[in-house]
Design a protein around this motif. Sequence first.
Motif, PDB file in Angstrom:
ATOM      1  N   GLY A  37       0.829  -1.204   0.000  1.00  0.00           N
ATOM      2  CA  GLY A  37       0.000   0.000   0.000  1.00  0.00           C
ATOM      3  C   GLY A  37       0.855   1.243   0.000  1.00  0.00           C
ATOM      4  O   GLY A  37       1.435   1.641  -1.013  1.00  0.00           O
TER       5      GLY A  37
ATOM      6  N   ASP B 126       0.687   0.015  -5.218  1.00  0.00           N
ATOM      7  CA  ASP B 126      -0.379   0.966  -5.532  1.00  0.00           C
ATOM      8  C   ASP B 126       0.246   2.317  -5.885  1.00  0.00           C
ATOM      9  O   ASP B 126       0.873   2.959  -5.043  1.00  0.00           O
ATOM     10  CB  ASP B 126      -1.309   1.103  -4.321  1.00  0.00           C
TER      11      ASP B 126
ATOM     12  N   ARG C  61      -0.711   5.391  -3.626  1.00  0.00           N
ATOM     13  CA  ARG C  61      -0.209   5.424  -2.256  1.00  0.00           C
ATOM     14  C   ARG C  61       1.312   5.337  -2.179  1.00  0.00           C
ATOM     15  O   ARG C  61       1.877   5.564  -1.099  1.00  0.00           O
ATOM     16  CB  ARG C  61      -0.817   4.278  -1.445  1.00  0.00           C
TER      17      ARG C  61
ATOM     18  N   TYR D 239       0.395  -0.566 -10.185  1.00  0.00           N
ATOM     19  CA  TYR D 239      -0.983  -0.579 -10.690  1.00  0.00           C
ATOM     20  C   TYR D 239      -1.737   0.615 -10.131  1.00  0.00           C
ATOM     21  O   TYR D 239      -1.343   1.213  -9.123  1.00  0.00           O
ATOM     22  CB  TYR D 239      -1.692  -1.884 -10.315  1.00  0.00           C
TER      23      TYR D 239
ATOM     24  N   LYS E 129      -7.796  -0.855  -8.595  1.00  0.00           N
ATOM     25  CA  LYS E 129      -7.771  -2.223  -8.078  1.00  0.00           C
ATOM     26  C   LYS E 129      -6.939  -3.095  -9.016  1.00  0.00           C
ATOM     27  O   LYS E 129      -7.078  -3.030 -10.231  1.00  0.00           O
ATOM     28  CB  LYS E 129      -9.189  -2.786  -7.958  1.00  0.00           C
TER      29      LYS E 129
END
Length: 369
Positions: A309, A336, A339, A352, A355
């Motif tokens: 994350g 992510d 983040r 990515y 989701k």
Amino acid sequence: MNIVSERDGETGATEMRLYHEHDMGWIASIVDTVVACTGLPWRVLRERLEHSPHGAPRMASILAALRRVLGGRGDRVRIARKVRALVLGPPAFDESACTQRLLAAGTELGLDIDSVRELLWIDLANERPVALPDGRPSERRLAAYANLDRIQRAVRRAHELRLRIDGEAHELIRTAARWGLVTTISRDRAATVLDVLGPLSLFHATSVYGRALAALVPQLASHSRFTLTMACDFGHGPAMLRLVPPALLPPVSEARTRPSAAARLARQLAKAGAEVTLDPPPIAHGATLLYPELAIRSGDRTWLVELVGFATADYIAAKLRRYATAGVSDVVLCVDEERAPRTLADPRVLAYAGKLAADALLDFLARSS
């Protein structure tokens, strides 16, 4: 905020001041005030408590605990939105038009006009009435939630934390992963040690990260032997805080929660025909512990996958080094982009947005094989 008491001579940290059994007397007087304000707006209760002799820091934690214990916010939000949808609209320039609109809403809802007026803004924190849906709240329960609030306020102002758990800490570690916390895990004799980056050490999304870090605190209720040390800053210089049991905290909730991102991804991978294991065994190498979230069989190779994350480039590089030192080369860190901006480019990193889709991960593994 007065959250500290005496200094620990060994570590230089200051013991956090939490509520214990000897605080139940003055908390009971607060509950008496709450009961007396039943049916009145919360602003009235706040005004009365602000003039109590117990001090602002105590009141902040107790008020936060009261809001958690009394609950009901979700229902109030739904009711208020429904009423506003019926009442609000084009401006009503005279009292008669306003009254007619309130009457029409009351007819549809089966309420009188005064009830409609009260419900219009019932979801606002200071306007909702004080209600005791389960009767008089327990002093001990209030103290537990007030302690939770105090610890969570502290972790939101932390540069870094070290949490030492005697014994098994699997659920706590998985909670840290679920919330995407920047965490390094190691073993110190029979204890598990989590070194967690605090929100004050990040340069982006600090408030979001602070809320995520606060979600780790309730898990402490499941552990009777732990030491939490925090390097904090409350706006008047650095402070080292220390928390050890006994700590009166609410029991860990057994309510069902949404599946983790790793569990959701594992289901998608299984539907796509992949051979996947959720929550494979941790990898131990010396004092270092690594907790991959998925193991995926691709051809004749088994890939270990972590969903990352919040992160920094240094954190990603250090995690990859730990896997390499442990002799694991088939590893993928799914990062992510929102983040973890500006993380390093590496063939073992899949960046990515939104989701992570199972087909995107499978394509990445196929290219890497």
